[in-house]
Design a protein around this motif. Structure first.
Motif, PDB file in Angstrom:
ATOM      1  N   THR A 265      51.129  30.915  28.943  1.00 13.37           N
ATOM      2  CA  THR A 265      50.332  31.929  28.248  1.00 13.37           C
ATOM      3  C   THR A 265      49.362  32.612  29.208  1.00 13.37           C
ATOM      4  OG1 THR A 265      48.598  30.335  27.667  1.00 13.37           O
ATOM      5  CG2 THR A 265      50.331  30.680  26.026  1.00 13.37           C
ATOM      6  N   ALA A 266      48.954  33.781  28.786  1.00 16.37           N
ATOM      7  CA  ALA A 266      47.801  34.445  29.398  1.00 16.37           C
ATOM      8  C   ALA A 266      47.061  35.047  28.213  1.00 16.37           C
ATOM      9  CB  ALA A 266      48.237  35.514  30.395  1.00 16.37           C
ATOM     10  N   PHE A 267      46.083  34.304  27.721  1.00 17.63           N
ATOM     11  CA  PHE A 267      45.373  34.746  26.518  1.00 17.63           C
ATOM     12  C   PHE A 267      44.441  35.919  26.811  1.00 17.63           C
ATOM     13  CE2 PHE A 267      46.030  30.190  24.956  1.00 17.63           C
ATOM     14  CZ  PHE A 267      47.061  30.560  24.104  1.00 17.63           C
ATOM     15  N   ASP A 268      44.006  35.995  28.057  1.00 25.07           N
ATOM     16  CA  ASP A 268      43.113  37.094  28.432  1.00 25.07           C
ATOM     17  C   ASP A 268      43.405  37.488  29.874  1.00 25.07           C
ATOM     18  OD1 ASP A 268      41.102  38.954  28.437  1.00 25.07           O
ATOM     19  OD2 ASP A 268      39.486  37.494  28.747  1.00 25.07           O
TER      20      ASP A 268
ATOM     21  N   GLY B  96      40.806  21.475  25.664  1.00 27.97           N
ATOM     22  CA  GLY B  96      41.187  21.755  27.047  1.00 27.97           C
ATOM     23  C   GLY B  96      39.965  21.818  27.935  1.00 27.97           C
ATOM     24  N   SER B  97      40.201  21.770  29.224  1.00 32.36           N
ATOM     25  CA  SER B  97      39.075  21.679  30.159  1.00 32.36           C
ATOM     26  C   SER B  97      38.248  22.969  30.178  1.00 32.36           C
ATOM     27  CB  SER B  97      39.583  21.317  31.550  1.00 32.36           C
ATOM     28  OG  SER B  97      40.619  22.196  31.904  1.00 32.36           O
ATOM     29  N   ALA B  98      37.083  22.886  30.788  1.00 34.83           N
ATOM     30  CA  ALA B  98      36.138  24.004  30.807  1.00 34.83           C
ATOM     31  C   ALA B  98      36.799  25.260  31.381  1.00 34.83           C
ATOM     32  CB  ALA B  98      34.907  23.626  31.621  1.00 34.83           C
ATOM     33  N   SER B  99      36.548  26.368  30.725  1.00 40.55           N
ATOM     34  CA  SER B  99      37.037  27.674  31.182  1.00 40.55           C
ATOM     35  C   SER B  99      38.552  27.807  31.224  1.00 40.55           C
ATOM     36  CB  SER B  99      36.500  28.012  32.588  1.00 40.55           C
ATOM     37  OG  SER B  99      35.145  28.285  32.498  1.00 40.55           O
ATOM     38  N   SER B 100      39.255  26.941  30.510  1.00 42.60           N
ATOM     39  CA  SER B 100      40.715  27.042  30.554  1.00 42.60           C
ATOM     40  C   SER B 100      41.216  28.212  29.699  1.00 42.60           C
ATOM     41  CB  SER B 100      41.352  25.733  30.069  1.00 42.60           C
ATOM     42  OG  SER B 100      40.908  25.419  28.763  1.00 42.60           O
ATOM     43  N   GLY B 101      40.402  28.663  28.744  1.00 44.58           N
ATOM     44  CA  GLY B 101      40.807  29.800  27.918  1.00 44.58           C
ATOM     45  C   GLY B 101      40.900  29.478  26.434  1.00 44.58           C
ATOM     46  N   LYS B 102      40.139  28.498  25.976  1.00 41.09           N
ATOM     47  CA  LYS B 102      40.179  28.120  24.549  1.00 41.09           C
ATOM     48  C   LYS B 102      39.673  29.264  23.666  1.00 41.09           C
ATOM     49  CE  LYS B 102      37.584  24.549  25.542  1.00 41.09           C
ATOM     50  NZ  LYS B 102      37.623  24.625  27.020  1.00 41.09           N
ATOM     51  N   ASP B 103      38.501  29.789  24.041  1.00 44.90           N
ATOM     52  CA  ASP B 103      37.965  30.901  23.246  1.00 44.90           C
ATOM     53  C   ASP B 103      38.881  32.133  23.312  1.00 44.90           C
ATOM     54  OD1 ASP B 103      35.281  29.268  23.599  1.00 44.90           O
ATOM     55  OD2 ASP B 103      34.974  30.775  22.029  1.00 44.90           O
ATOM     56  N   SER B 104      39.456  32.359  24.476  1.00 41.76           N
ATOM     57  CA  SER B 104      40.376  33.501  24.618  1.00 41.76           C
ATOM     58  C   SER B 104      41.617  33.299  23.747  1.00 41.76           C
ATOM     59  CB  SER B 104      40.798  33.663  26.085  1.00 41.76           C
ATOM     60  OG  SER B 104      39.666  33.813  26.902  1.00 41.76           O
ATOM     61  N   GLY B 105      42.099  32.060  23.661  1.00 41.21           N
ATOM     62  CA  GLY B 105      43.251  31.761  22.815  1.00 41.21           C
ATOM     63  C   GLY B 105      42.937  32.003  21.351  1.00 41.21           C
TER      64      GLY B 105
ATOM     65  N   ASN C 197      47.874  28.152  30.623  1.00 40.23           N
ATOM     66  CA  ASN C 197      47.199  29.446  30.493  1.00 40.23           C
ATOM     67  C   ASN C 197      46.777  30.015  31.856  1.00 40.23           C
ATOM     68  OD1 ASN C 197      46.173  31.549  28.822  1.00 40.23           O
ATOM     69  ND2 ASN C 197      44.099  30.750  29.155  1.00 40.23           N
ATOM     70  N   LYS C 198      46.489  31.301  31.834  1.00 39.60           N
ATOM     71  CA  LYS C 198      46.168  32.081  33.046  1.00 39.60           C
ATOM     72  C   LYS C 198      47.377  32.150  33.965  1.00 39.60           C
ATOM     73  CE  LYS C 198      41.262  30.805  32.860  1.00 39.60           C
ATOM     74  NZ  LYS C 198      39.989  30.708  33.599  1.00 39.60           N
ATOM     75  N   ILE C 199      48.558  32.189  33.348  1.00 44.40           N
ATOM     76  CA  ILE C 199      49.801  32.250  34.132  1.00 44.40           C
ATOM     77  C   ILE C 199      49.857  33.551  34.926  1.00 44.40           C
ATOM     78  CG2 ILE C 199      51.288  33.340  32.363  1.00 44.40           C
ATOM     79  CD1 ILE C 199      52.311  30.394  34.638  1.00 44.40           C
ATOM     80  N   ASP C 200      49.117  34.562  34.461  1.00 42.92           N
ATOM     81  CA  ASP C 200      49.100  35.835  35.205  1.00 42.92           C
ATOM     82  C   ASP C 200      48.593  35.636  36.632  1.00 42.92           C
ATOM     83  OD1 ASP C 200      46.664  35.265  33.690  1.00 42.92           O
ATOM     84  OD2 ASP C 200      45.864  37.153  34.476  1.00 42.92           O
ATOM     85  N   LEU C 201      47.807  34.591  36.843  1.00 39.82           N
ATOM     86  CA  LEU C 201      47.231  34.372  38.167  1.00 39.82           C
ATOM     87  C   LEU C 201      48.203  33.651  39.108  1.00 39.82           C
ATOM     88  CD1 LEU C 201      43.587  33.364  37.181  1.00 39.82           C
ATOM     89  CD2 LEU C 201      44.499  35.626  37.743  1.00 39.82           C
ATOM     90  N   ILE C 202      49.337  33.212  38.572  1.00 36.73           N
ATOM     91  CA  ILE C 202      50.354  32.579  39.420  1.00 36.73           C
ATOM     92  C   ILE C 202      51.396  33.641  39.775  1.00 36.73           C
ATOM     93  CG2 ILE C 202      52.089  30.730  39.567  1.00 36.73           C
ATOM     94  CD1 ILE C 202      49.283  29.624  39.169  1.00 36.73           C
TER      95      ILE C 202
HETATM   96  N1  LIG Z   1      43.235  35.840  34.386  1.00 37.99           N
HETATM   97  C1  LIG Z   1      43.055  35.244  33.198  1.00 37.99           C
HETATM   98  N2  LIG Z   1      41.809  34.904  32.786  1.00 37.99           N
HETATM   99  C2  LIG Z   1      41.669  34.304  31.594  1.00 37.99           C
HETATM  100  C3  LIG Z   1      42.771  34.018  30.766  1.00 37.99           C
HETATM  101  N3  LIG Z   1      42.328  33.398  29.650  1.00 37.99           N
HETATM  102  C4  LIG Z   1      40.980  33.309  29.785  1.00 37.99           C
HETATM  103  N4  LIG Z   1      40.582  33.860  30.941  1.00 37.99           N
HETATM  104  C5  LIG Z   1      39.201  33.979  31.474  1.00 37.99           C
HETATM  105  O1  LIG Z   1      38.714  32.682  31.736  1.00 37.99           O
HETATM  106  C6  LIG Z   1      37.324  32.604  31.421  1.00 37.99           C
HETATM  107  C7  LIG Z   1      37.100  31.474  30.422  1.00 37.99           C
HETATM  108  O2  LIG Z   1      37.746  31.790  29.214  1.00 37.99           O
HETATM  109  P1  LIG Z   1      37.285  31.164  27.816  1.00 37.99           P
HETATM  110  O3  LIG Z   1      38.234  31.637  26.810  1.00 37.99           O
HETATM  111  O4  LIG Z   1      35.849  31.396  27.592  1.00 37.99           O
HETATM  112  O5  LIG Z   1      37.521  29.640  28.135  1.00 37.99           O
HETATM  113  P2  LIG Z   1      36.997  28.360  27.335  1.00 37.99           P
HETATM  114  O6  LIG Z   1      38.048  27.348  27.475  1.00 37.99           O
HETATM  115  O7  LIG Z   1      36.574  28.737  25.960  1.00 37.99           O
HETATM  116  O8  LIG Z   1      35.730  27.980  28.242  1.00 37.99           O
HETATM  117  P3  LIG Z   1      34.540  26.932  27.903  1.00 37.99           P
HETATM  118  O9  LIG Z   1      34.134  27.155  26.490  1.00 37.99           O
HETATM  119  O10 LIG Z   1      33.499  27.298  28.861  1.00 37.99           O
HETATM  120  O11 LIG Z   1      35.099  25.580  28.155  1.00 37.99           O
HETATM  121  C8  LIG Z   1      36.948  33.960  30.847  1.00 37.99           C
HETATM  122  O12 LIG Z   1      36.389  34.718  31.894  1.00 37.99           O
HETATM  123  C9  LIG Z   1      38.271  34.573  30.449  1.00 37.99           C
HETATM  124  O13 LIG Z   1      38.286  35.969  30.513  1.00 37.99           O
HETATM  125  C10 LIG Z   1      44.077  34.399  31.230  1.00 37.99           C
HETATM  126  O14 LIG Z   1      45.114  34.192  30.572  1.00 37.99           O
HETATM  127  N5  LIG Z   1      44.157  34.997  32.443  1.00 37.99           N
END
Ligand SMILES: Nc1nc2c(ncn2[C@@H]2O[C@H](COP(=O)(O)OP(=O)(O)OP(=O)(O)O)[C@@H](O)[C@H]2O)c(=O)[nH]1
Ligand SMILES: [Mg+2]
Length: 366
Positions: free
Chosen positions: A175-178, A40-49, A144-149
């Motif tokens: 989902t909202a993984f984080d 998935g794209s950068a910062s989409s929440g892969k690590d959080s998932g 993901n990050k559905i909490d923000l919608i």
């Molecule tokens: N509000 C919200 N923030 C989230 C959610 N999931 C992840 N984040 C935030 O989004 C940012 C990026 O999350 P990561 O899990 O690091 O995303 P990633 O896809 O691994 O990012 P890269 O490795 O940089 O591509 C972090 O600040 C998380 O806390 C979510 O469900 N809701």
């Protein structure tokens, strides 16, 4: 009382027989290899998932050789049978990875594609997803990050996003993984992700290897319990007095062993036989009693065939529901530190078995 005891004995004997019959299946399941990718794209929440599912900080796991700056592969278990791939988009990733990483990609079992809802779906994501789908592996899209919608905008947002990505609703989940704590106290959608992956691994027999790695053990066991219950309902056998127990008992013994494995607490033969007898014959009130009556009403006589019509339907319900109850009660028993017993344990069994029956009855009316 006497009937109880002889049935308990019968169940224990069937379980002991099934024990050795399930050895090979269990050993094979534990030898499977599994590769799950979070793309998935950068910062989409892969690590959080990955953290929400496996309770693991991917950044702290040392990647295996072959990993690159963009495509990192880590082992989830000591033997390296379960590998996690963590990479940004896919379209151009494959071109830049070395031979070893590519071979990991070639043995991919499942892809979890994480989309960032904030800002909406992009054209790049659509392209990525098309490239990933071309691999022909099951792909689950997490919005993901559905909490923000905003809640009232979610439905429309999801429909529009799925259309843009050309994804079927059954292969997508919000989902909202984080999530931001003020918007959602707990991660959203994790159980669904677990269930979807578990179901898609059923055919290749890899559900157990996946389930073993999960943080939420109860959710991890759910696909195993449902698969076993479906198999039991098709087994044409019955776990009640006067019926041939063998086929259903084998499924239930395997299920109990699987659940114990998921918790990292393998059980010995006598323990499994004991639990099963306790659940099925311990009270003979609750669900087992209901099941015996339902079968009688359907025309079954103890010792008789269950090959046709109403009897077959009733026996499918009883076999499926008791298996579901056995699974749920086993999870509760292990998670209680093996202290749950007697009526309390059978209470969990009855509740789950009746719930499975009611859910099937409801599905049948649709
Ligand atoms: N509000 C919200 N923030 C989230 C959610 N999931 C992840 N984040 C935030 O989004 C940012 C990026 O999350 P990561 O899990 O690091 O995303 P990633 O896809 O691994 O990012 P890269 O490795 O940089 O591509 C972090 O600040 C998380 O806390 C979510 O469900 N809701
Ligand atoms: Mg990351």
């Amino acid at each position: 009382m006497a009937e109880n005891e002889s049935f308990a004995l019968e169940v224990r004997q069937a379980a002991v027989t099934a024990w050795s019959d399930t050895d090979a299946a269990l050993a094979a399941a534990l030898k499977q290899h599994l590769v799950v990718a979070f793309l998935g794209s950068a910062s989409s929440g892969k690590d959080s998932g990955i953290r929400a599912l496996f309770g693991l900080d991917f950044g702290e796991v040392s990647p295996i050789p072959g990993s690159t700056a963009t495509l990192r592969v880590a082992r989830l278990d000591a033997e390296g049978r379960v590998l996690l791939v963590n990479a940004p988009g896919f379209g151009d990733v494959r071109a830049h990875v070395d031979e070893r990483a590519r071979s990991v990609l070639e043995s991919l079992d499942i892809v979890v594609y994480v989309v960032n809802c904030e800002g909406g779906v992009t054209l790049d994501e659509r392209r990525d997803l098309d490239a990933i789908r071309a691999l022909g592996r099951p792909v689950l899209v997490c919005l993901n990050k559905i909490d923000l919608i905003r809640t009232k905008e979610r439905e429309g947002f999801v429909a529009a996003s799925l259309a843009q990505l050309n994804v079927d609703a059954k292969d997508a989940v919000i989902t909202a993984f984080d999530p931001l704590p003020q918007l959602a106290p707990e991660p959203i959608g994790v159980e669904f992700v677990i269930k979807w992956i578990g179901d898609h691994l059923a055919e290749s027999g890899k559900t157990l290897m996946f389930a073993k790695q999960l943080r939420n053990k109860a959710a991890a066991c759910e696909p195993l319990i449902q698969q076993a219950s479906r198999a039991a309902s098709l087994a044409g056998a019955l776990p009640i007095p006067g019926a041939d127990l063998a086929a259903v008992t084998a499924i239930q013994v395997k299920l109990i062993r699987d659940i114990a494995e998921v918790h990292g607490q393998p059980l010995d033969r006598d323990m499994v036989a004991f639990i099963l007898a306790e659940l099925l014959a311990g009270g003979m009130r609750g669900f087992v009693k209901w099941g015996m009556e339902a079968l009688k009403v359907a025309g079954w006589i103890p010792g008789g065939q269950i090959a046709e019509g109403l009897i077959l339907a009733a026996s499918a319900t009883v076999a499926g529901a008791t298996t579901y109850g056995v699974g749920k009660a086993t999870v509760a028993w292990i998670q209680s530190g093996r202290s749950l017993e007697g009526d309390a344990l059978r209470g969990v069994f009855d509740l789950a078995a009746f719930a499975w029956r009611d859910q099937k009855a409801l599905a049948a009316t649709k």
